[in-house]
Each structure stands twice: as C-alpha cells, then as structure tokens.
Design a protein around this motif. Structure first.
Motif, PDB file in Angstrom:
ATOM      1  N   THR A 256       0.829  -1.202   0.000  1.00  0.00           N
ATOM      2  CA  THR A 256       0.000   0.000   0.000  1.00  0.00           C
ATOM      3  C   THR A 256       0.868   1.258   0.000  1.00  0.00           C
ATOM      4  OG1 THR A 256      -1.745  -1.182   1.195  1.00  0.00           O
ATOM      5  CG2 THR A 256      -1.854   1.223   1.206  1.00  0.00           C
ATOM      6  N   ALA A 257       1.985   1.235   0.739  1.00  0.00           N
ATOM      7  CA  ALA A 257       2.896   2.381   0.770  1.00  0.00           C
ATOM      8  C   ALA A 257       3.496   2.640  -0.610  1.00  0.00           C
ATOM      9  CB  ALA A 257       3.997   2.150   1.796  1.00  0.00           C
ATOM     10  N   ILE A 258       3.882   1.580  -1.307  1.00  0.00           N
ATOM     11  CA  ILE A 258       4.439   1.735  -2.654  1.00  0.00           C
ATOM     12  C   ILE A 258       3.378   2.284  -3.606  1.00  0.00           C
ATOM     13  CG2 ILE A 258       5.430   0.499  -4.617  1.00  0.00           C
ATOM     14  CD1 ILE A 258       6.569  -1.518  -2.557  1.00  0.00           C
ATOM     15  N   ASP A 259       2.176   1.721  -3.523  1.00  0.00           N
ATOM     16  CA  ASP A 259       1.085   2.196  -4.380  1.00  0.00           C
ATOM     17  C   ASP A 259       0.754   3.661  -4.106  1.00  0.00           C
ATOM     18  OD1 ASP A 259       0.999  -0.347  -5.391  1.00  0.00           O
ATOM     19  OD2 ASP A 259      -0.792  -0.965  -4.281  1.00  0.00           O
ATOM     20  N   ARG A 260       0.914   4.073  -2.854  1.00  0.00           N
ATOM     21  CA  ARG A 260       0.604   5.470  -2.514  1.00  0.00           C
ATOM     22  C   ARG A 260       1.593   6.432  -3.167  1.00  0.00           C
ATOM     23  NH1 ARG A 260      -2.524   6.034   2.634  1.00  0.00           N
ATOM     24  NH2 ARG A 260      -3.802   4.915   1.108  1.00  0.00           N
ATOM     25  N   TRP A 261       2.867   6.041  -3.241  1.00  0.00           N
ATOM     26  CA  TRP A 261       3.835   6.871  -3.976  1.00  0.00           C
ATOM     27  C   TRP A 261       3.386   7.041  -5.428  1.00  0.00           C
ATOM     28  CZ3 TRP A 261       7.392  10.128  -2.530  1.00  0.00           C
ATOM     29  CH2 TRP A 261       8.083   9.944  -1.322  1.00  0.00           C
ATOM     30  N   VAL A 262       2.949   5.933  -6.031  1.00  0.00           N
ATOM     31  CA  VAL A 262       2.508   5.990  -7.432  1.00  0.00           C
ATOM     32  C   VAL A 262       1.282   6.890  -7.558  1.00  0.00           C
ATOM     33  CG1 VAL A 262       1.627   4.627  -9.360  1.00  0.00           C
ATOM     34  CG2 VAL A 262       3.451   3.706  -7.915  1.00  0.00           C
ATOM     35  N   TRP A 263       0.360   6.793  -6.602  1.00  0.00           N
ATOM     36  CA  TRP A 263      -0.869   7.594  -6.639  1.00  0.00           C
ATOM     37  C   TRP A 263      -0.541   9.081  -6.590  1.00  0.00           C
ATOM     38  CZ3 TRP A 263      -3.754  10.907  -3.466  1.00  0.00           C
ATOM     39  CH2 TRP A 263      -5.112  11.053  -3.800  1.00  0.00           C
ATOM     40  N   TYR A 264       0.332   9.470  -5.660  1.00  0.00           N
ATOM     41  CA  TYR A 264       0.713  10.879  -5.567  1.00  0.00           C
ATOM     42  C   TYR A 264       1.511  11.323  -6.782  1.00  0.00           C
ATOM     43  CZ  TYR A 264      -1.095  11.664  -0.873  1.00  0.00           C
ATOM     44  OH  TYR A 264      -1.930  11.839   0.210  1.00  0.00           O
ATOM     45  N   ALA A 265       2.342  10.436  -7.310  1.00  0.00           N
ATOM     46  CA  ALA A 265       3.087  10.785  -8.521  1.00  0.00           C
ATOM     47  C   ALA A 265       2.132  11.142  -9.655  1.00  0.00           C
ATOM     48  CB  ALA A 265       3.992   9.617  -8.935  1.00  0.00           C
ATOM     49  N   GLY A 266       1.024  10.432  -9.750  1.00  0.00           N
ATOM     50  CA  GLY A 266       0.053  10.703 -10.804  1.00  0.00           C
ATOM     51  C   GLY A 266      -0.649  12.039 -10.649  1.00  0.00           C
ATOM     52  N   TRP A 267      -0.719  12.554  -9.417  1.00  0.00           N
ATOM     53  CA  TRP A 267      -1.391  13.833  -9.189  1.00  0.00           C
ATOM     54  C   TRP A 267      -0.503  15.045  -9.463  1.00  0.00           C
ATOM     55  CZ3 TRP A 267      -6.158  15.476  -8.826  1.00  0.00           C
ATOM     56  CH2 TRP A 267      -7.164  14.576  -8.511  1.00  0.00           C
ATOM     57  N   SER A 268       0.774  14.834  -9.669  1.00  0.00           N
ATOM     58  CA  SER A 268       1.706  15.963  -9.758  1.00  0.00           C
ATOM     59  C   SER A 268       1.317  16.979 -10.818  1.00  0.00           C
ATOM     60  CB  SER A 268       3.121  15.442 -10.022  1.00  0.00           C
ATOM     61  OG  SER A 268       3.165  14.785 -11.282  1.00  0.00           O
ATOM     62  N   ASP A 269       0.892  16.522 -11.985  1.00  0.00           N
ATOM     63  CA  ASP A 269       0.551  17.446 -13.069  1.00  0.00           C
ATOM     64  C   ASP A 269      -0.962  17.571 -13.269  1.00  0.00           C
ATOM     65  OD1 ASP A 269       0.140  14.904 -14.034  1.00  0.00           O
ATOM     66  OD2 ASP A 269       1.278  15.185 -15.892  1.00  0.00           O
ATOM     67  N   LYS A 270      -1.720  17.144 -12.272  1.00  0.00           N
ATOM     68  CA  LYS A 270      -3.184  17.230 -12.385  1.00  0.00           C
ATOM     69  C   LYS A 270      -3.808  18.149 -11.340  1.00  0.00           C
ATOM     70  CE  LYS A 270      -3.333  12.529 -14.210  1.00  0.00           C
ATOM     71  NZ  LYS A 270      -1.859  12.360 -14.167  1.00  0.00           N
ATOM     72  N   LEU A 271      -3.103  18.362 -10.226  1.00  0.00           N
ATOM     73  CA  LEU A 271      -3.685  19.144  -9.143  1.00  0.00           C
ATOM     74  C   LEU A 271      -4.004  20.567  -9.598  1.00  0.00           C
ATOM     75  CD1 LEU A 271      -4.427  18.854  -6.116  1.00  0.00           C
ATOM     76  CD2 LEU A 271      -2.245  19.983  -5.611  1.00  0.00           C
ATOM     77  N   ALA A 272      -3.114  21.166 -10.375  1.00  0.00           N
ATOM     78  CA  ALA A 272      -3.350  22.533 -10.846  1.00  0.00           C
ATOM     79  C   ALA A 272      -4.559  22.598 -11.784  1.00  0.00           C
ATOM     80  CB  ALA A 272      -2.112  23.067 -11.552  1.00  0.00           C
ATOM     81  N   GLN A 273      -4.794  21.507 -12.505  1.00  0.00           N
ATOM     82  CA  GLN A 273      -5.950  21.484 -13.403  1.00  0.00           C
ATOM     83  C   GLN A 273      -7.258  21.384 -12.618  1.00  0.00           C
ATOM     84  OE1 GLN A 273      -5.204  21.990 -16.597  1.00  0.00           O
ATOM     85  NE2 GLN A 273      -3.065  21.987 -15.920  1.00  0.00           N
ATOM     86  N   VAL A 274      -7.213  20.631 -11.502  1.00  0.00           N
ATOM     87  CA  VAL A 274      -8.418  20.428 -10.705  1.00  0.00           C
ATOM     88  C   VAL A 274      -8.703  21.634  -9.824  1.00  0.00           C
ATOM     89  CG1 VAL A 274      -9.453  18.992  -8.899  1.00  0.00           C
ATOM     90  CG2 VAL A 274      -8.174  17.929 -10.762  1.00  0.00           C
ATOM     91  N   HIS A 275      -7.640  22.228  -9.243  1.00  0.00           N
ATOM     92  CA  HIS A 275      -7.848  23.323  -8.290  1.00  0.00           C
ATOM     93  C   HIS A 275      -7.365  24.671  -8.804  1.00  0.00           C
ATOM     94  CE1 HIS A 275      -9.551  21.401  -4.727  1.00  0.00           C
ATOM     95  NE2 HIS A 275      -8.970  20.317  -5.202  1.00  0.00           N
ATOM     96  N   GLY A 276      -6.949  24.749 -10.052  1.00  0.00           N
ATOM     97  CA  GLY A 276      -6.734  26.038 -10.689  1.00  0.00           C
ATOM     98  C   GLY A 276      -7.979  26.395 -11.481  1.00  0.00           C
ATOM     99  N   SER A 277      -8.037  27.628 -11.979  1.00  0.00           N
ATOM    100  CA  SER A 277      -9.245  28.011 -12.722  1.00  0.00           C
ATOM    101  C   SER A 277      -8.985  29.262 -13.555  1.00  0.00           C
ATOM    102  CB  SER A 277     -10.407  28.293 -11.758  1.00  0.00           C
ATOM    103  OG  SER A 277     -10.104  29.390 -10.914  1.00  0.00           O
ATOM    104  N   ALA A 278      -9.820  29.419 -14.566  1.00  0.00           N
ATOM    105  CA  ALA A 278      -9.926  30.685 -15.302  1.00  0.00           C
ATOM    106  C   ALA A 278     -11.182  31.371 -14.782  1.00  0.00           C
ATOM    107  CB  ALA A 278     -10.026  30.423 -16.800  1.00  0.00           C
ATOM    108  N   ASN A 279     -11.014  32.517 -14.136  1.00  0.00           N
ATOM    109  CA  ASN A 279     -12.112  33.155 -13.415  1.00  0.00           C
ATOM    110  C   ASN A 279     -12.834  34.186 -14.288  1.00  0.00           C
ATOM    111  OD1 ASN A 279     -11.155  31.800 -11.007  1.00  0.00           O
ATOM    112  ND2 ASN A 279      -9.522  33.324 -10.961  1.00  0.00           N
ATOM    113  N   PRO A 280     -14.158  34.166 -14.281  1.00  0.00           N
ATOM    114  CA  PRO A 280     -14.905  35.178 -15.042  1.00  0.00           C
ATOM    115  C   PRO A 280     -14.817  36.539 -14.349  1.00  0.00           C
ATOM    116  CG  PRO A 280     -16.409  33.791 -13.795  1.00  0.00           C
ATOM    117  CD  PRO A 280     -15.049  33.203 -13.608  1.00  0.00           C
ATOM    118  N   VAL A 281     -14.395  37.554 -15.072  1.00  0.00           N
ATOM    119  CA  VAL A 281     -14.284  38.907 -14.513  1.00  0.00           C
ATOM    120  C   VAL A 281     -14.876  39.914 -15.490  1.00  0.00           C
ATOM    121  CG1 VAL A 281     -12.238  38.392 -13.127  1.00  0.00           C
ATOM    122  CG2 VAL A 281     -11.962  39.171 -15.481  1.00  0.00           C
TER     123      VAL A 281
END
Length: 287
Positions: free
Chosen positions: A108-133
């Motif tokens: 499970t510890a090894i799989d967790r490293w892989v899981w976080y590795a997969g989020w490295s280039d996705k977190l900004a897409q999920v929690h970043g945004s183009a805001n309407p102004v």
C-alpha cells in the motif's frame, strides 16, 4: 564464523547522511523488545541544519515542472518495489504483526507513492481556474508550493503513515524536514537511502531521528519554516504548544487527528492542498 556487518543509522540532511552534531545516539528495540540498533539522537542544531538544507532546495524543486516531479516520485516507487522484502522485514520488526499483513502494508505504501506521482501534473488542473471577470482581462488562478514544511511523522505507522505525510508535501513542490517516529525510526532511515539514490534533489527531504519532544519545539518556532504537519503528535497539550510556537510567523498548521488514523483509506487531496497557496494573475486581453 562470520561476524555480521551491523548497519550504522544516521540522519538524512541535504542529501547526505551525517551523524548528529551532538554525537548522541539511543537504542531502538523491536516490537517484541529486542535490541535492533542505535539511532542518531538529533539536536536543535540538527534541526537548524535540516531547515537550511530544505530552504536551499526549494527553488530548484518548486521550479521543476510538475511532470518532472511526478517522474521522480514514480522512480522512488520503483526503487521501493525493488527493496520490498527489506522493508517488509524492517516494518515487521518495528511494528510486529503477521508477515502477510506487513506485506500488504508495504504494498500500500508503494502504491501510494505511485498515486501521488500521478497527481503531480493534475492538481493545478483540478484546483486552478480561469475566473470570469468584468473587463478586458484574463484572470487565472493556480496553486503554488508553500515552501518549507516541518512534519512530525506518525509514531505507529512507520512506512505507510510516513509516506502518506511526506509524499503529498513534496509532490506539490515543497521541501520537508521530517521528525521520524522516536521508537520505530529504522524503516524511515531505510526510506532515506532510497531517496538518496533516486533522482530527488538533495535537501527536498530531510529526516531526523530522536525525540520529537526535544526537536519539535525548535522546528515549530523556526522562522524559515512555512508550514507544520503535527499528525504524529499524540499529546494534545504538546500539539497546542507547538501550534502556539508556529504562530510567530503565521505558519500553516495541520493539527493532529482526534483519534487513530486508518492509513489504508483513500487519502484524498486534503494533504496536498494543505501546503499550497493559490496565486491569481490578471492579464489584459489583446485589443
């Protein structure tokens, strides 16, 4: 008759393995009470050295592309897989339990490293945004690392718990100073050997063994530490003391859980988001 070559357990600071500047050590015993090794007993000077190493590493690590950070974390998982049997032996000696249960924990510890590795280039897409102004502007928000994060590691989960607090902090571009489990530090030290021989830049992860009661107050009050994870602090009064010390420079603090943590559960995004800041940029549109 062959004499066994005993391992010398040291600190991990700036990508190197120094002894504590104090010259002190303390005995580490197995879950059944047998002597395993002597581990370095870190001092406040070691805390300062570790924070200095982490700060020196933040620029390069935060400036790396998210894709590159993900590659490096995945490489760490590959190396953990290669040393799986060693981690099973060390975690079992530290925590006890059946071999089958410990093997599941290590996997499970090894799989967790892989899981976080997969989020490295996705977190900004999920929690970043183009805001309407209103007006002729682009308004874009994205996440950035907080900086240097101090972590008091879980005292009972020597590998899975450790991975679950370290990986989310570094995958987002932070550097960390980790205070390992006092009574069960050996799997954590072995993990640093994996980190030292991976592509992770020196200083991104720094690990100190010893007594958190002695070192944590200096880590919490250090003015060059930007955030604090108190997950491994079991005493609520001590946690409150550390949180008060962290307030000197408005550190972001993750408080210890109210009860036992199920480290095998879905970790979610909370730990990654705890140590990032949101930066918003305005840019004029072309006429």
């Amino acid at each position: 008759m062959r004499i066994e070559v005993r391992k010398t357990y040291k600190l991990f600071v700036g990508g190197a393995f120094p002894r504590s500047e104090s010259g002190r050590s303390y005995p580490v015993r197995s879950a059944s009470g047998e002597f395993l090794a002597n581990a370095a007993l870190a001092s406040r000077k070691d805390v300062r050295d570790a924070v200095r190493a982490a700060r020196a590493a933040t620029g390069k690590w935060a400036g790396a592309t998210a894709y590159n950070r993900g590659q490096i974390l995945y490489r760490i998982a590959e190396m953990l897989e290669g040393r799986r049997s060693q981690f099973v032996d060390e975690v079992r000696a530290a925590e006890g339990g059946s071999r089958e249960a410990v093997e599941s924990t290590v996997d499970t510890a090894i799989d967790r490293w892989v899981w976080y590795a997969g989020w490295s280039d996705k977190l900004a897409q999920v929690h970043g945004s183009a805001n309407p102004v209103a007006g002729p502007y682009f308004n874009l928000s994205t996440v950035e690392p907080t900086g240097v994060v101090g972590i008091v590691a879980p005292q009972d989960s020597t590998l899975l718990g450790l991975v679950s607090v370290v990986a989310p902090a570094i995958v987002t571009g932070n550097a960390v100073v980790v205070l390992a489990s006092e009574e069960r530090p050996l799997p954590a030290v072995t993990l640093t050997e994996v980190l030292a021989t991976s592509d992770l830049p020196g200083g991104v992860v720094n690990l100190l063994t010893g007594r958190p009661a002695e070192t944590a107050p200096w880590l919490a009050s250090h003015m060059d530490v930007n955030a604090l994870d108190l997950t491994g602090v079991g005493d609520p009064a001590f946690a409150a003391e550390l949180e008060a010390a962290a307030a000197e420079n408005l550190k972001r603090v993750v408080r210890p859980p109210a009860g036992p943590v199920d480290w095998t559960a879905d970790p979610g995004l909370g730990r990654m988001l705890a140590f990032v800041e949101t930066k918003t940029v305005w840019h004029p549109k072309g006429v």
